[in-house]
Write an enzyme that holds these catalytic residues in place. Structure first.
Site, PDB file in Angstrom:
ATOM      1  N   GLN A   1      -5.152  -1.736   9.611  1.00 40.01           N
ATOM      2  CA  GLN A   1      -4.970  -3.033   8.960  1.00 40.01           C
ATOM      3  C   GLN A   1      -5.564  -4.144   9.829  1.00 40.01           C
ATOM      4  O   GLN A   1      -5.312  -4.211  11.031  1.00 40.01           O
ATOM      5  CB  GLN A   1      -3.467  -3.282   8.719  1.00 40.01           C
TER       6      GLN A   1
ATOM      7  N   ASP B   1     -11.701   2.531   3.996  1.00 41.10           N
ATOM      8  CA  ASP B   1     -11.992   1.102   3.824  1.00 41.10           C
ATOM      9  C   ASP B   1     -13.477   0.835   3.571  1.00 41.10           C
ATOM     10  O   ASP B   1     -13.850  -0.284   3.195  1.00 41.10           O
ATOM     11  CB  ASP B   1     -11.610   0.350   5.115  1.00 41.10           C
TER      12      ASP B   1
ATOM     13  N   LYS C   1       0.849  -1.208   0.000  1.00 39.49           N
ATOM     14  CA  LYS C   1       0.000   0.000   0.000  1.00 39.49           C
ATOM     15  C   LYS C   1       0.878   1.250   0.000  1.00 39.49           C
ATOM     16  O   LYS C   1       0.637   2.203  -0.761  1.00 39.49           O
ATOM     17  CB  LYS C   1      -0.933   0.000   1.230  1.00 39.49           C
TER      18      LYS C   1
HETATM   19  N1  LIG Z   1      -8.135  -2.669   6.840  1.00 35.43           N
HETATM   20  C1  LIG Z   1      -8.098  -3.699   5.964  1.00 35.43           C
HETATM   21  N2  LIG Z   1      -7.528  -4.858   6.325  1.00 35.43           N
HETATM   22  C2  LIG Z   1      -7.524  -5.892   5.432  1.00 35.43           C
HETATM   23  C3  LIG Z   1      -8.080  -5.738   4.131  1.00 35.43           C
HETATM   24  C4  LIG Z   1      -8.686  -4.515   3.803  1.00 35.43           C
HETATM   25  O1  LIG Z   1      -9.242  -4.324   2.690  1.00 35.43           O
HETATM   26  N3  LIG Z   1      -8.654  -3.501   4.742  1.00 35.43           N
HETATM   27  N4  LIG Z   1      -8.011  -6.765   3.202  1.00 35.43           N
HETATM   28  C5  LIG Z   1      -7.230  -7.938   3.452  1.00 35.43           C
HETATM   29  C6  LIG Z   1      -5.871  -7.996   2.803  1.00 35.43           C
HETATM   30  N5  LIG Z   1      -5.449  -6.961   1.864  1.00 35.43           N
HETATM   31  C7  LIG Z   1      -5.574  -5.658   2.181  1.00 35.43           C
HETATM   32  O2  LIG Z   1      -5.073  -5.173   3.151  1.00 35.43           O
HETATM   33  C8  LIG Z   1      -4.603  -7.297   0.744  1.00 35.43           C
HETATM   34  C9  LIG Z   1      -4.430  -8.589   0.338  1.00 35.43           C
HETATM   35  C10 LIG Z   1      -3.550  -8.899  -0.710  1.00 35.43           C
HETATM   36  C11 LIG Z   1      -2.858  -7.893  -1.368  1.00 35.43           C
HETATM   37  C12 LIG Z   1      -1.862  -8.167  -2.450  1.00 35.43           C
HETATM   38  O3  LIG Z   1      -1.235  -7.233  -2.912  1.00 35.43           O
HETATM   39  N6  LIG Z   1      -1.669  -9.423  -2.852  1.00 35.43           N
HETATM   40  C13 LIG Z   1      -0.665  -9.766  -3.823  1.00 35.43           C
HETATM   41  C14 LIG Z   1       0.285 -10.812  -3.256  1.00 35.43           C
HETATM   42  C15 LIG Z   1       1.002 -10.332  -2.046  1.00 35.43           C
HETATM   43  C16 LIG Z   1       1.987 -11.379  -1.482  1.00 35.43           C
HETATM   44  O4  LIG Z   1       3.014 -11.568  -2.120  1.00 35.43           O
HETATM   45  O5  LIG Z   1       1.706 -11.968  -0.435  1.00 35.43           O
HETATM   46  C17 LIG Z   1      -1.345 -10.365  -5.060  1.00 35.43           C
HETATM   47  O6  LIG Z   1      -2.436 -10.935  -4.937  1.00 35.43           O
HETATM   48  O7  LIG Z   1      -0.760 -10.264  -6.136  1.00 35.43           O
HETATM   49  C18 LIG Z   1      -3.052  -6.601  -0.962  1.00 35.43           C
HETATM   50  C19 LIG Z   1      -3.918  -6.294   0.083  1.00 35.43           C
HETATM   51  C20 LIG Z   1      -7.001  -8.213   4.945  1.00 35.43           C
HETATM   52  N7  LIG Z   1      -6.953  -7.067   5.754  1.00 35.43           N
END
Ligand SMILES: Nc1nc2c(c(=O)[nH]1)N[C@@H](CN(C=O)c1ccc(C(=O)N[C@@H](CCC(=O)O)C(=O)O)cc1)CN2
Length: 289
Positions: free
Chosen positions: A94, A117, A50
């Site tokens: 988060q 969010d 982020k």
């Molecule tokens: N306050 C919040 N907490 C959480 C949220 C949210 O929307 N708001 N969502 C999830 C997780 N999430 C955001 O924070 C999230 C998940 C995955 C990715 C991401 O970039 N994934 C990559 C791989 C990353 C890796 O290597 O592990 C991909 O899919 O290509 C970003 C954000 C829980 N908490």
């Protein structure tokens, strides 16, 4: 068809970067604060991603990192500090939080005008009322809707099946799809004979946190399959909730993991930060009579 969230995210960055530069030229600098408590390894990666994206787009980004024993009272105080800071447009805590902290209480403490969010009861209420006002929506489901639209997958009249009932993904996803004219079935961990439901889906959204829960045989041929899972297989490799290697031969369209839904979550967060900054600016410029 592979639904490439990473490529789409990079494509959307171009316009967002230009928009941020324009806003800055008028004196408005969008600013996001992300608070992370504890050392959950996955959360560390997401928060880092982020921050990196915000910097790339010219959005001001503050990461507040606190130890796992940070108290609920201290967290409420930190949120209040940023609620009162007019230079901050979005506040994100988060999730998950350590067990001693009440997530609902923390979410409700964030100023609704900075709820980037879309987790506040006000924003969720608007979503479930299909309000036509502008309001933030949970970033993962909103990002999925952006992806469906980009790939010309129209949910209207389609049967969408959601697997997983979380507040972050499953529930708001169903509301967005219903608002877009889909017929929505919610399923979850207690659903009996899950496969009988998933096989009827034109659009299948899977967000359970169970690696490779959905196999090729659980998918209707030609369906659109959206995998929200971020799981580790027995070798520690990042995989989704869908057995991608076999499912891709049955699905009409499918998201990979990584590079599917994850990047769209972060892009949506940036879009909503910019939107909240513009709304805040408008409120300042337009005195309430
Ligand atoms: N306050 C919040 N907490 C959480 C949220 C949210 O929307 N708001 N969502 C999830 C997780 N999430 C955001 O924070 C999230 C998940 C995955 C990715 C991401 O970039 N994934 C990559 C791989 C990353 C890796 O290597 O592990 C991909 O899919 O290509 C970003 C954000 C829980 N908490």
């Amino acid at each position: 068809m592979i639904l490439d969230g990473k490529a789409l995210s990079n494509q959307l960055d171009v316009n967002m970067k230009a928009e941020v530069a324009e806003l800055k030229a008028t004196g408005l600098s969008p600013k996001l604060v992300v608070i992370i408590v504890g050392h959950d390894p996955a959360s560390q990666i997401y928060v880092h991603n982020k921050h990196r994206k915000a910097i790339k787009l010219g959005i001001e980004s503050i990461i507040e990192r606190r130890e796992a024993d940070f108290t609920e009272a201290e967290l409420l105080q930190l949120i209040d500090q940023y609620n009162c800071d007019d230079s901050v447009h979005g506040i994100l805590v988060q999730l998950p939080l350590p067990k001693h902290i009440d997530e609902g209480k923390i979410i409700r403490a964030i100023d609704v005008h900075k709820d980037v969010d879309g987790f506040s009861p006000e924003s969720v209420g608007k979503l479930f009322n299909n309000s036509h006002e502008h309001y933030p929506v949970s970033c993962t489901p909103k990002g999925i809707m952006t992806m469906l639209s980009h790939y010309h997958i129209d949910p209207k009249g389609q049967h969408a099946v959601i697997v997983g009932d979380s507040n972050i993904v499953g529930r708001p996803m169903g509301a967005l799809l219903l608002n877009a004219g889909a017929t929505v079935t919610y399923t979850h961990i207690l659903t009996e004979n899950l496969s009988a439901h998933t096989k009827t889906a034109d659009i299948l959204i899977v967000a359970t946190g169970v690696a490779h829960l959905i196999k090729a045989a659980d998918i209707k041929p030609g369906a659109t399959v959206i995998d929200v899972g971020m799981d580790r297989d027995e070798n520690g490799k990042l995989v989704g909730d869908v057995d991608y290697d076999h499912a891709k031969d049955v699905a009409g369209a499918i998201t990979p993991v990584p590079g599917g839904v994850g990047p769209m979550t972060i892009t949506t967060l940036m879009q909503q930060t910019i939107e909240l900054a513009k709304v805040a600016d408008h409120r300042t410029l337009q005195p309430v009579r």
